[in-house]
Design an enzyme around this catalytic site. Structure first.
Site, short mmCIF file in Angstrom:
data_model
loop_
_atom_site.label_atom_id
_atom_site.label_comp_id
_atom_site.label_asym_id
_atom_site.label_seq_id
_atom_site.Cartn_x
_atom_site.Cartn_y
_atom_site.Cartn_z
N ASN A 282 0.88 -1.17 0.00
CA ASN A 282 0.00 0.00 0.00
C ASN A 282 0.92 1.22 0.00
OD1 ASN A 282 -1.77 2.06 0.46
ND2 ASN A 282 -2.34 1.44 2.54
N TRP A 283 0.99 1.86 -1.14
CA TRP A 283 1.92 2.98 -1.28
C TRP A 283 1.43 4.27 -0.63
CZ3 TRP A 283 3.77 2.55 -7.10
CH2 TRP A 283 4.67 1.48 -7.20
N LYS A 284 0.15 4.30 -0.24
CA LYS A 284 -0.41 5.52 0.35
C LYS A 284 -0.13 6.71 -0.59
CE LYS A 284 -0.03 3.27 4.77
NZ LYS A 284 0.13 3.34 6.21
N HIS B 111 -9.44 1.60 5.19
CA HIS B 111 -8.13 1.69 5.83
C HIS B 111 -8.24 2.62 7.04
CE1 HIS B 111 -3.94 2.68 6.53
NE2 HIS B 111 -3.65 1.55 5.90
N GLU C 84 -6.48 4.95 8.03
CA GLU C 84 -6.26 6.38 7.72
C GLU C 84 -7.52 7.00 7.13
OE1 GLU C 84 -2.61 5.65 5.59
OE2 GLU C 84 -1.71 5.09 7.51
N GLU D 91 -5.44 -4.67 10.68
CA GLU D 91 -4.34 -3.73 10.85
C GLU D 91 -4.54 -2.98 12.15
OE1 GLU D 91 -2.31 -2.49 6.96
OE2 GLU D 91 -4.06 -1.22 7.15
N GLY E 8 2.87 2.21 10.79
CA GLY E 8 3.87 3.27 10.64
C GLY E 8 4.63 3.59 11.92
N SER F 62 3.55 -2.28 10.30
CA SER F 62 5.00 -2.42 10.50
C SER F 62 5.55 -3.78 10.04
CB SER F 62 5.38 -2.14 11.95
OG SER F 62 5.10 -0.77 12.25
#
Ligand code: 13P
Length: 263
Positions: free
Chosen positions: A19-21, A106, A108, A178, A184, A224
């Site tokens: 997942n490159w965000k 997600h 975020e 997650e 992160g 992570s």
């Protein structure tokens, strides 16, 4: 190349997704795909990559040209077919650009953009209807973990985000656990804790749908994940793959994570 899809000992498909965000331009994405392709050629898996919207079309075309074992997906979408939703993107547009799957819910999106379970539920239904494979993310915050609310949180996220999804449609869904405190932060859930959470999710699925549905649904772990912990996580019986943020930005790190899965 036909998509490579290996199964684990539990006979569930193993899915390792980057997942490159909000990272990488079109050019950087192309360089990544070119660098990753030779590094994963021995793997029995295809690499899944959730790239920024702007890079979906170019990377999907490049993957075709290189005949690379890579599946391109998106990181979010709206649930409407089309309409006056400035700044949003529809499932049909993602498909049109070459995406085959989409990450939904997600943390975020839930925490920064305040997405609710009911909105996520509508997105999951839309993705299924448009033949985009949804990867539904769930996970507790540190506060919820410390106040003993892990199971309560996972159960409500699962049941509300998957509300009114038939057993037949559930077959198209992938779940990603997650824990928010592990994203992160460098704090990975240890393999035992992650396994416990995955087992609990399977129990919720078994109670609401059936034992058979719970036995086949792939559940990925994210938070992570790095080359040095991927193998231990994948060795757990109920962890069927990984959702990788930071470590998926480097072809070397991501290929090491993919190559840590052995049949
Ligand atoms: P990190 O791997 O950077 O912790 O991110 C995890 C994640 O959010 C993947 O979706």
């Amino acid at each position: 190349m036909p998509r490579k899809s290996a199964r684990n000992k539990q006979n569930r498909p193993v899915i390792i997704t980057g997942n490159w965000k909000m990272y990488k331009t079109i050019e950087e994405a192309a360089q990544f795909v070119e660098a990753l392709t030779p590094l994963i050629k021995q793997s029995p898996l295809s690499a899944y990559l959730s790239v920024p919207f702007t890079a979906i079309h170019s990377t999907a075309e490049l993957v075709k040209k290189l005949d690379a074992p890579i599946v391109i997906g998106a990181q979010n979408m709206h649930d409407a077919s089309e309409g006056a939703f400035t700044g949003e993107i529809a499932a049909k547009m993602l498909k049109d650009a070459g995406a085959e799957f989409v990450i939904l819910g997600h943390s975020e999106r839930r925490h920064i953009f305040h997405e609710s379970n009911s909105f996520i539920n509508r997105k999951v239904k839309k993705a299924i209807a448009e033949d985009l494979q949804p990867i539904l993310c769930i996970g507790e915050t540190l506060e919820q973990r410390e106040s003993g609310k892990v199971e309560e949180t996972l159960k409500s996220q699962l049941l509300e985000s998957l509300k009114e999804i038939s057993a037949k449609d559930l077959e198209k869904v992938v779940i990603a656990y997650e824990p928010v405190w592990a994203i992160g932060t460098g704090k990975v859930a240890n393999a035992d804790d992650a396994e416990k959470a995955h087992l609990f999710c399977r129990k919720v699925i078994a109670e609401k749908w059936s034992q058979e549905d719970a036995a086949v649904i792939p559940i990925l772990y994210g938070g992570s994940v790095k080359p040095d912990n991927a193998g231990a996580l994948l060795a757990e019986p109920d962890i069927d793959g990984l959702l990788v943020g930071g470590a998926s930005l480097s072809p070397e790190n991501f290929s090491q994570i993919i190559n840590s899965f052995k049949v």
